[in-house]
Design a protein around this motif. Structure first.
Motif, PDB file in Angstrom:
ATOM      1  N   PRO A 182       0.841  -1.205   0.000  1.00 35.72           N
ATOM      2  CA  PRO A 182       0.000   0.000   0.000  1.00 35.72           C
ATOM      3  C   PRO A 182       0.876   1.254   0.000  1.00 35.72           C
ATOM      4  O   PRO A 182       2.032   1.230   0.442  1.00 35.72           O
TER       5      PRO A 182
ATOM      6  N   ASP B 265      -2.543  -4.611   3.064  1.00 40.01           N
ATOM      7  CA  ASP B 265      -3.493  -5.001   2.009  1.00 40.01           C
ATOM      8  C   ASP B 265      -3.783  -6.509   2.005  1.00 40.01           C
ATOM      9  O   ASP B 265      -4.331  -7.045   1.044  1.00 40.01           O
TER      10      ASP B 265
ATOM     11  N   ASP C 191      -3.945   2.307  -2.245  1.00 40.92           N
ATOM     12  CA  ASP C 191      -3.146   1.175  -2.694  1.00 40.92           C
ATOM     13  C   ASP C 191      -3.185   1.174  -4.221  1.00 40.92           C
ATOM     14  O   ASP C 191      -4.269   1.208  -4.816  1.00 40.92           O
TER      15      ASP C 191
ATOM     16  N   ASN D  64      -9.948   1.364  -1.271  1.00 42.57           N
ATOM     17  CA  ASN D  64      -8.887   2.234  -1.769  1.00 42.57           C
ATOM     18  C   ASN D  64      -9.426   3.660  -1.883  1.00 42.57           C
ATOM     19  O   ASN D  64     -10.521   3.888  -2.378  1.00 42.57           O
TER      20      ASN D  64
END
Length: 170
Positions: A7, A92, A35, A65
């Motif tokens: 990320p 993530d 990300d 995101n």
């Protein structure tokens, strides 16, 4: 083969609920989290008080995101003079971002709150020959004791400057 990228490093900010940084205000740690792979993100928050780790919290909520992430630290955790900052790290599911810390914020004094003001006379009929005494009550969120007060007397809504700071007049 797709390679998962970590990320993006967050850019955390810290502020108080109303921007005054006083003891009665919650602190907010916030950042836009992202990300490049558009993976959902979990966030770990570290709260530092006077440069020492005070609290670590995990938010495993699978944030989308580009989410504007914000978390609050309740004002009951803060005291006048504390220096706070927060740190964020994103995950993530496979990779972690770096830890990134906010700038610091110093908790300011909250002014006392006046809760009552009373004027009494030692003359039961409140005639001009009586002495007047002013009293008051206050509370202080910071727990400070009173070291100074300013008392003003008014006659027909006009301040009588010569009586400033007298608690009793005749």
């Amino acid at each position: 083969t797709d390679i998962n990228d970590a990320p993006n490093n967050p850019s955390p900010n810290i502020n108080s609920t109303d921007g005054t940084n006083k003891t009665s205000q919650d602190l907010n740690c916030f950042a836009t989290i992202s990300d490049d792979d558009a993976d959902v993100l979990n966030v770990t928050v570290k709260w530092y008080k006077d440069s020492s780790l005070n609290l670590t919290l995990d938010y495993n909520n699978s944030y989308a995101n580009g989410t504007s992430f914000s978390v609050a630290l309740d004002s009951t955790n803060t005291t006048k003079g504390d220096v706070w900052n927060c740190g964020l790290r994103l995950h993530d599911g496979s990779e972690y971002s770096d830890w990134v810390n906010s700038t610091t914020l110093t908790i300011a004094n909250t002014a006392p709150t006046l809760s009552s003001v009373n004027i009494t006379s030692d003359d039961a009929n409140n005639k001009t020959a009586g002495n007047l005494t002013g009293t008051f009550s206050f509370s202080d969120t910071d727990g400070d004791s009173m070291t100074l007060n300013e008392t003003k007397w008014y006659n027909n809504s006009v301040e009588v400057v010569s009586l400033t700071n007298f608690s009793s007049i005749n």
